[in-house]
Design a protein around this motif. Structure first.
Motif, PDB file in Angstrom:
ATOM      1  N   ALA A  17     -16.079   0.591  -4.015  1.00 54.82           N
ATOM      2  CA  ALA A  17     -15.259  -0.227  -3.120  1.00 54.82           C
ATOM      3  C   ALA A  17     -14.180   0.648  -2.496  1.00 54.82           C
ATOM      4  O   ALA A  17     -13.747   1.641  -3.096  1.00 54.82           O
ATOM      5  N   SER A  18     -13.746   0.276  -1.309  1.00 53.13           N
ATOM      6  CA  SER A  18     -12.690   1.009  -0.611  1.00 53.13           C
ATOM      7  C   SER A  18     -11.822   0.029   0.160  1.00 53.13           C
ATOM      8  O   SER A  18     -12.170  -1.144   0.333  1.00 53.13           O
ATOM      9  N   ALA A  19     -10.685   0.522   0.622  1.00 50.59           N
ATOM     10  CA  ALA A  19      -9.798  -0.254   1.488  1.00 50.59           C
ATOM     11  C   ALA A  19      -9.076   0.727   2.399  1.00 50.59           C
ATOM     12  O   ALA A  19      -8.802   1.862   2.004  1.00 50.59           O
ATOM     13  N   HIS A  20      -8.777   0.304   3.619  1.00 51.99           N
ATOM     14  CA  HIS A  20      -8.064   1.184   4.541  1.00 51.99           C
ATOM     15  C   HIS A  20      -7.131   0.370   5.419  1.00 51.99           C
ATOM     16  O   HIS A  20      -7.223  -0.872   5.503  1.00 51.99           O
ATOM     17  N   MET A  21      -6.214   1.065   6.095  1.00 50.40           N
ATOM     18  CA  MET A  21      -5.260   0.417   7.005  1.00 50.40           C
ATOM     19  C   MET A  21      -4.848   1.430   8.056  1.00 50.40           C
ATOM     20  O   MET A  21      -4.980   2.649   7.873  1.00 50.40           O
ATOM     21  N   ASN A  22      -4.345   0.919   9.164  1.00 50.17           N
ATOM     22  CA  ASN A  22      -3.905   1.777  10.256  1.00 50.17           C
ATOM     23  C   ASN A  22      -2.454   2.202  10.041  1.00 50.17           C
ATOM     24  O   ASN A  22      -1.576   1.975  10.886  1.00 50.17           O
ATOM     25  N   ARG A  23      -2.218   2.805   8.891  1.00 42.24           N
ATOM     26  CA  ARG A  23      -0.936   3.424   8.560  1.00 42.24           C
ATOM     27  C   ARG A  23      -1.212   4.850   8.104  1.00 42.24           C
ATOM     28  O   ARG A  23      -2.149   5.070   7.320  1.00 42.24           O
ATOM     29  N   VAL A  24      -0.420   5.776   8.574  1.00 38.72           N
ATOM     30  CA  VAL A  24      -0.520   7.157   8.101  1.00 38.72           C
ATOM     31  C   VAL A  24       0.583   7.357   7.075  1.00 38.72           C
ATOM     32  O   VAL A  24       1.742   7.580   7.408  1.00 38.72           O
ATOM     33  N   LEU A  25       0.222   7.232   5.797  1.00 39.45           N
ATOM     34  CA  LEU A  25       1.201   7.384   4.728  1.00 39.45           C
ATOM     35  C   LEU A  25       1.461   8.862   4.459  1.00 39.45           C
ATOM     36  O   LEU A  25       0.547   9.684   4.531  1.00 39.45           O
ATOM     37  N   PRO A  26       2.705   9.213   4.130  1.00 40.07           N
ATOM     38  CA  PRO A  26       2.983  10.600   3.762  1.00 40.07           C
ATOM     39  C   PRO A  26       2.176  10.991   2.522  1.00 40.07           C
ATOM     40  O   PRO A  26       2.119  10.230   1.551  1.00 40.07           O
ATOM     41  N   LEU A  27       1.547  12.143   2.560  1.00 30.37           N
ATOM     42  CA  LEU A  27       0.833  12.627   1.379  1.00 30.37           C
ATOM     43  C   LEU A  27       1.827  12.887   0.254  1.00 30.37           C
ATOM     44  O   LEU A  27       2.925  13.409   0.483  1.00 30.37           O
ATOM     45  N   GLY A  28       1.429  12.506  -0.966  1.00 31.33           N
ATOM     46  CA  GLY A  28       2.368  12.591  -2.079  1.00 31.33           C
ATOM     47  C   GLY A  28       1.828  13.365  -3.251  1.00 31.33           C
ATOM     48  O   GLY A  28       0.841  14.092  -3.150  1.00 31.33           O
ATOM     49  N   PHE A  29       2.463  13.180  -4.396  1.00 29.79           N
ATOM     50  CA  PHE A  29       2.161  13.962  -5.581  1.00 29.79           C
ATOM     51  C   PHE A  29       1.446  13.151  -6.673  1.00 29.79           C
ATOM     52  O   PHE A  29       0.252  13.273  -6.869  1.00 29.79           O
ATOM     53  N   HIS A  30       2.202  12.301  -7.369  1.00 31.40           N
ATOM     54  CA  HIS A  30       1.677  11.670  -8.580  1.00 31.40           C
ATOM     55  C   HIS A  30       1.937  10.168  -8.590  1.00 31.40           C
ATOM     56  O   HIS A  30       2.798   9.660  -7.869  1.00 31.40           O
ATOM     57  N   GLY A  31       1.196   9.469  -9.452  1.00 27.02           N
ATOM     58  CA  GLY A  31       1.353   8.031  -9.538  1.00 27.02           C
ATOM     59  C   GLY A  31       0.922   7.478 -10.883  1.00 27.02           C
ATOM     60  O   GLY A  31       0.703   8.210 -11.856  1.00 27.02           O
ATOM     61  N   CYS A  32       0.773   6.160 -10.932  1.00 22.77           N
ATOM     62  CA  CYS A  32       0.340   5.479 -12.156  1.00 22.77           C
ATOM     63  C   CYS A  32      -0.281   4.139 -11.769  1.00 22.77           C
ATOM     64  O   CYS A  32      -0.075   3.641 -10.657  1.00 22.77           O
TER      65      CYS A  32
END
Length: 552
Positions: free
Chosen positions: A533-548
């Motif tokens: 499954a996938s999801a997308h949106m017309n937003r260019v989010l800043p590339l980041g580092f880590h998450g949870c």
């Protein structure tokens, strides 16, 4: 360590004398030209403001039983008043939230309201010198939290979300609204405690963590244990052989493991510029006993550089640790500058997944708290996987999701007790696979169009490799999935199996050709089959580092 010594060291850690020279370094003024020249740099433009809730477009079958929130952190405020930062580490942190429920995905994001962010937001301009950029006429720095950008990782803790940086206090966030609640305190005695972005669960409701300070020729590593009530239970100041750049560490059942690299703090216009590559200095593996921080070993290694670790296990009187090893530190000192400008004068090498094995001989006890045991004769073995990858993830027990960490495979059960595994479990990560070699074997220096990660990997242990259709490269068998040309993959997050669903990998990505951000869900048991499954949106989010990921 007494309060006076701690406060003196931590206050000096981030002074302008450390992070800047008397010579002002000019800010980049023409970031727009770089964006026009290299389309992938849109991932490093940053964000102008918070992102309100938006329902994403979904495809495939999102499991109805999977419900929770994916959070990610990374640099997002990269320019103000027409001036741009010089290094990826500089940007103010923004927490991204992807809410997963009933097969739908909703996104929102907010800037973390640090002291620095609020001062600069009110002024409409940069006011503080950062890790990689000197700001002319900067405000004076009184302590390390004046410069805290809270932009590196996120930690669920006691019902809140902690936004972490490398050298200052965590910032507390409301996990639902993303509202900044304030600075996390570990007691007045340890105000401003350097709290690295990769603490490790101690299996008792507490944490292992560390900080460093390299002021006035000091080479000190501060190792400590945070108790379940967030008091500081133990800490030790250790004099290092060299003032190496340290980002993370690993743990086995009884040991804490640090890689003391050949990238050494000396002098420079900025904090980052002060780190120099010194290949004549050997790297060393520092092994510290959890029960007694004074019991430790040093094992000499060839020159190298490391950001992130995988697993560490103890078996047959040996310690084996997985890490993503770079042949030099160019990624830190050169590569992360080029990401913001779109200009890369030289190609910086990728990290290779390697396993270092050292003997667990009787630990040598230091004569005093500031001395290390002598370096042991070189007996380390380095097994190279041949797989170039970063951001390693694996099945591990965490106190925040203890109720849901019911592992379903024998390999996962080995990791149920934090740090207590005797065999490696499958390891996941991302790497830059050549766009032209996406469906063929490749070796070492293959690279994507952007030079950034575009492929998800699973490194199998010997027991697992016979159960999957795998490729072999170097000493590793692996499975892989190539996201496609024009996509940049971020850190994959492992979601443990529960009674309701199997184990998954959840990974965000940027499609810079179509100016879209998205995320994809993989079965952890078979990533090569591609996302379910996938999801997308017309937003260019800043590339980041880590998450949870936090289960609902």
């Amino acid at each position: 360590m007494d309060r006076r010594q701690f406060l003196a060291g931590s206050a000096a850690l981030m002074t302008t004398a450390v992070w800047a020279s008397s010579v002002d370094k000019l800010l980049a003024l023409d970031n727009a030209q770089a964006v026009a020249r290299e389309p992938w740099t849109i991932g490093f433009n940053g964000a102008e403001g918070d992102y309100p809730p938006l329902t994403m477009q979904v495809s495939g079958e999102w499991p109805a039983q999977l419900s929770g929130n994916l959070y990610r952190n990374g640099p997002a405020k990269m320019s103000r008043a027409g001036k741009a930062y010089q290094h990826w580490f500089d940007g103010d942190g923004m927490v991204q939230q992807f809410s997963v429920a009933n097969g739908q995905i909703q996104h929102q994001a907010k800037f973390i309201q640090t002291k620095k962010f609020k001062v600069e937001e009110a002024a409409g301009a940069f006011k503080y010198t950062t890790a990689g950029t000197v700001i002319p006429n900067a405000l004076p720095i009184r302590n390390n939290d004046d410069l805290n950008v809270a932009n590196t990782s996120l930690l669920p803790r006691h019902g809140e979300l902690l936004a972490l940086w490398e050298a200052g206090s965590p910032y507390r966030l409301d996990a639902q609204t993303l509202t900044t609640l304030g600075v996390k305190s570990f007691g007045d005695k340890f105000k401003g405690l350097p709290f690295s972005a990769h603490p490790l669960d101690d299996g008792q409701g507490g944490l292992w963590n560390f900080g460093v300070w390299y002021v006035g020729g000091e080479k000190q590593l501060l190792v400590y244990q945070v108790a379940a009530d967030d008091s500081i239970a133990r800490m030790e100041v250790i004099e290092l052989p060299q003032a190496s750049y340290l980002h993370a560490f690993a743990q086995s059942e009884n040991k804490l493991v640090f890689y003391i690299s050949s990238c050494v703090y000396e002098e420079g216009e900025t904090y980052i510029d002060a780190f120099k590559w010194r290949p004549e200095l050997p790297s060393q593996l520092l092994v510290i006993d959890k029960a007694d921080f004074k019991a430790r070993q040093l094992h000499q290694l060839p020159a190298g550089f490391v950001f992130h670790f995988g697993q560490a296990i103890e078996k047959n009187d040996e310690l084996s640790v997985q890490l993503c090893l770079y042949p030099n530190s160019a990624i830190l000192t050169q590569g992360m500058k080029g990401l913001l400008t779109g200009e890369r004068k030289t190609k910086t090498p990728h990290a290779e997944l390697v396993t270092i094995t050292v003997p667990l001989t009787a630990p040598l006890t230091a004569a005093s708290k500031t001395q290390l045991a002598e370096t042991l004769p070189s007996s380390a073995r380095i097994n190279r996987s041949g797989v170039m990858m970063e951001f390693p993830q694996f099945a591990q027990h965490t106190m925040s999701n203890k109720e849901s960490a019911q592992q379903t495979s024998n390999a996962e059960k080995l990791a149920e007790k934090m740090g207590g595994a005797s065999e490696f479990v499958p390891l996941f990560g991302v790497g830059a696979r050549s766009d032209s070699a996406a469906n063929s074997n490749f070796k070492y220096e293959a690279e994507s169009e952007s030079g950034l990660s575009n492929t998800l990997y699973c490194i199998h242990n010997a027991k697992d490799s016979s159960q999957h259709g795998t490729d072999a490269l170097g000493d590793a068998s692996y499975s892989a999935f190539y996201l496609g040309k024009g996509k940049i993959a971020e850190e994959p997050l492992y979601i443990p199996a529960t009674e309701q669903h199997e184990a998954y990998l959840l990974m965000t990505w940027l499609d810079y050709h179509n100016a879209q951000s998205g995320l994809s869900l993989f079965r952890a048991s078979d990533i090569s089959a591609g996302p379910i499954a996938s999801a997308h949106m017309n937003r260019v989010l800043p590339l980041g580092f880590h998450g949870c990921f936090i289960n609902a």
